[in-house]
Write an enzyme that holds these catalytic residues in place. Sequence first.
Site, mmCIF file in Angstrom:
data_model
loop_
_atom_site.group_PDB
_atom_site.id
_atom_site.type_symbol
_atom_site.label_atom_id
_atom_site.label_comp_id
_atom_site.label_asym_id
_atom_site.label_seq_id
_atom_site.Cartn_x
_atom_site.Cartn_y
_atom_site.Cartn_z
ATOM 1 N N HIS A 93 -45.618 -37.812 20.751
ATOM 2 C CA HIS A 93 -46.414 -37.364 21.895
ATOM 3 C C HIS A 93 -45.472 -36.930 23.000
ATOM 4 O O HIS A 93 -44.421 -37.538 23.182
ATOM 5 C CB HIS A 93 -47.314 -38.501 22.401
ATOM 6 N N ASP A 120 -54.696 -39.109 17.359
ATOM 7 C CA ASP A 120 -55.222 -38.432 16.173
ATOM 8 C C ASP A 120 -54.921 -39.166 14.872
ATOM 9 O O ASP A 120 -55.454 -38.811 13.827
ATOM 10 C CB ASP A 120 -54.649 -37.007 16.099
HETATM 11 N N1 ACO Z 1 -42.713 -35.927 12.830
HETATM 12 C C1 ACO Z 1 -41.368 -35.797 12.722
HETATM 13 N N2 ACO Z 1 -40.547 -35.566 13.770
HETATM 14 C C2 ACO Z 1 -41.107 -35.452 14.977
HETATM 15 C C3 ACO Z 1 -42.501 -35.573 15.170
HETATM 16 C C4 ACO Z 1 -43.307 -35.828 14.048
HETATM 17 N N3 ACO Z 1 -44.631 -35.954 14.172
HETATM 18 N N4 ACO Z 1 -42.777 -35.415 16.485
HETATM 19 C C5 ACO Z 1 -41.610 -35.190 17.091
HETATM 20 N N5 ACO Z 1 -40.584 -35.212 16.177
HETATM 21 C C6 ACO Z 1 -39.140 -35.085 16.457
HETATM 22 C C7 ACO Z 1 -38.759 -33.616 16.683
HETATM 23 O O1 ACO Z 1 -38.388 -32.979 15.484
HETATM 24 C C8 ACO Z 1 -37.625 -33.764 17.660
HETATM 25 O O2 ACO Z 1 -36.481 -34.160 16.915
HETATM 26 P P1 ACO Z 1 -35.000 -33.663 17.372
HETATM 27 O O3 ACO Z 1 -34.781 -34.268 18.711
HETATM 28 O O4 ACO Z 1 -34.095 -34.160 16.315
HETATM 29 O O5 ACO Z 1 -35.074 -32.158 17.415
HETATM 30 C C9 ACO Z 1 -38.030 -34.951 18.536
HETATM 31 O O6 ACO Z 1 -38.881 -35.749 17.701
HETATM 32 C C10 ACO Z 1 -38.780 -34.573 19.811
HETATM 33 O O7 ACO Z 1 -39.893 -33.755 19.413
HETATM 34 P P2 ACO Z 1 -40.426 -32.536 20.250
HETATM 35 O O8 ACO Z 1 -41.151 -31.596 19.362
HETATM 36 O O9 ACO Z 1 -39.307 -31.979 21.083
HETATM 37 O O10 ACO Z 1 -41.431 -33.297 21.226
HETATM 38 P P3 ACO Z 1 -42.571 -32.622 22.043
HETATM 39 O O11 ACO Z 1 -42.847 -33.516 23.171
HETATM 40 O O12 ACO Z 1 -42.239 -31.203 22.371
HETATM 41 O O13 ACO Z 1 -43.810 -32.558 21.026
HETATM 42 C C11 ACO Z 1 -45.688 -33.203 19.758
HETATM 43 C C12 ACO Z 1 -44.844 -33.476 21.010
HETATM 44 C C13 ACO Z 1 -46.080 -31.718 19.707
HETATM 45 C C14 ACO Z 1 -46.986 -34.021 19.857
HETATM 46 C C15 ACO Z 1 -44.893 -33.598 18.494
HETATM 47 O O14 ACO Z 1 -44.583 -34.974 18.538
HETATM 48 C C16 ACO Z 1 -45.624 -33.257 17.198
HETATM 49 O O15 ACO Z 1 -45.517 -32.127 16.706
HETATM 50 N N6 ACO Z 1 -46.409 -34.230 16.604
HETATM 51 C C17 ACO Z 1 -47.190 -33.966 15.424
HETATM 52 C C18 ACO Z 1 -48.498 -33.250 15.786
HETATM 53 C C19 ACO Z 1 -49.475 -34.181 16.474
HETATM 54 O O16 ACO Z 1 -49.740 -35.295 16.047
HETATM 55 N N7 ACO Z 1 -50.056 -33.676 17.568
HETATM 56 C C20 ACO Z 1 -51.085 -34.406 18.332
HETATM 57 C C21 ACO Z 1 -50.531 -34.865 19.635
HETATM 58 S S1 ACO Z 1 -51.729 -35.819 20.500
HETATM 59 C C22 ACO Z 1 -52.776 -34.692 21.150
HETATM 60 O O17 ACO Z 1 -52.438 -33.582 21.471
HETATM 61 C C23 ACO Z 1 -54.133 -35.054 21.275
#
Ligand code: ACO
Length: 428
Positions: free
Chosen positions: A305, A362
């Site tokens: 998140h 979710d």
């Molecule tokens: N699985 C694996 N790795 C992940 C995940 C995940 N679900 N989420 C984040 N990471 C990793 C990224 O690859 C990144 O790694 P790095 O630093 O080695 O490059 C690090 O964690 C930070 O992730 P970001 O994408 O930079 O974080 P951001 O805050 O931009 O994204 C997000 C947040 C979009 C929710 C992300 O965690 C994600 O894609 N999650 C999966 C989709 C999801 O569940 N979305 C619902 C969110 S809740 C809502 O909107 C209601």
Amino acid sequence: MNAELSYNNKKTELKVLEGSNGETAIDITKLRNETGLITYDPGYQNTGSCQSAITFIDGEKGILRYRGIPVEKLAEKSTFIEVSYLLIYGKLPNREERAQYSQQLSINALLHEDMLHYLENIPPTAHPMTLLSNMVNSLSVYYPGFYVENYDNATFHLMAARLISKIRTMAAFCYKKSIGEPFVYAREDLLYVQNFLNMMFSSPVKSYELDPDIIRTLEVLLILHADHEQNCSTSTVRLVGSSKVNLYSSICAGICALWGPLHGGANQKVIEMLESIQKSSLSPKDCIERAKSKDNPFRLMGFGHRVYRNYDPRAKILKAYCTKLFKKMKTNDPLLEIAMQLEELALSDDYFIERKLYPNVDFYSGILYRTIGIPTNMFTVMFAMGRMPGWIAHWREMHDSLPFKIGRPRQIYTGSPLSEYVPIEKRT
Ligand code: ACO
């Protein structure tokens, strides 16, 4: 308190704002005028776009409060209708206010019959999120004459009630359309959630038996989705609304933003991921390894998140509800078992620990929606139904805040500094 910026041998003082729970921000509203600089913050990871009194989140501690009230308390004691009133009007309704509000919702439950022709001509395979956004936008066709410049409280109350009530009818009708059954209209004798379940699952040949545990589960799901401050869809509602377009069109834009798999669309993707593990194409461990691999775009859906660096409090409540509901109903869902295995593996894995990735709202919501009987492609529609009061509250707050400014970020241009126009005969 001020912050000091030193640039080009010149010092600039910038005001530091403080929120009611001690959070701080540098006020850069005068930055460009005084220094010529703008800020650069892709994905707005460090940018506060507004001051808001609606929802408070402390992502480090896993705290979520609506108008100061902990979401755990609201999930335990309140109803979705009370929570929508709280978000939009700033206080929980007393008995009289609640009765008036419920009546407003009842009298606004019908859709204009002409709107049904739109549904008639759409293929049954259409994703319900497309239908929902189109129908919400079309409310400005059926209820025109509203302009932001001259809206008053009575008009706003009516529009808010229309949206909260009609989105429930639209959601149920989208489902009925997808299964080819006749639409079931709202009943005056049923409360909001009961009415929705009846419109979804009863038919001319089958009445739907309302179950108090199912009703409470859906009530809690909607409460937990009702607002989440400046997320992607709410920021979209504010940005689109800042052009002074009407409320219906601003919310239509929010619904479109919500649909994406990185935002509200994740609930559908979580179930698809769990099902693919169940069908054995992937083990929970494989799934974790794929999510960690830099060569694979796959992510563990329902994990991570932007704001929470701790367990999402909504996921905690929903996980407990899954166990509670299955125990009461004396059933189980194998997908819950798989989800819990994934969570255990992820929370003990260095990759997830270092990045502070926890289950988000979710991760467990889809399992509950399945138990209620809601099909996977309707999950994000349910999210939109829950988020409606939050979007409305933010739209109102933005319009009432002064100075009112159209949302318009800047950029750092990286293209050619100046290009010559080449006539077509000389182009390569
Ligand atoms: N699985 C694996 N790795 C992940 C995940 C995940 N679900 N989420 C984040 N990471 C990793 C990224 O690859 C990144 O790694 P790095 O630093 O080695 O490059 C690090 O964690 C930070 O992730 P970001 O994408 O930079 O974080 P951001 O805050 O931009 O994204 C997000 C947040 C979009 C929710 C992300 O965690 C994600 O894609 N999650 C999966 C989709 C999801 O569940 N979305 C619902 C969110 S809740 C809502 O909107 C209601």
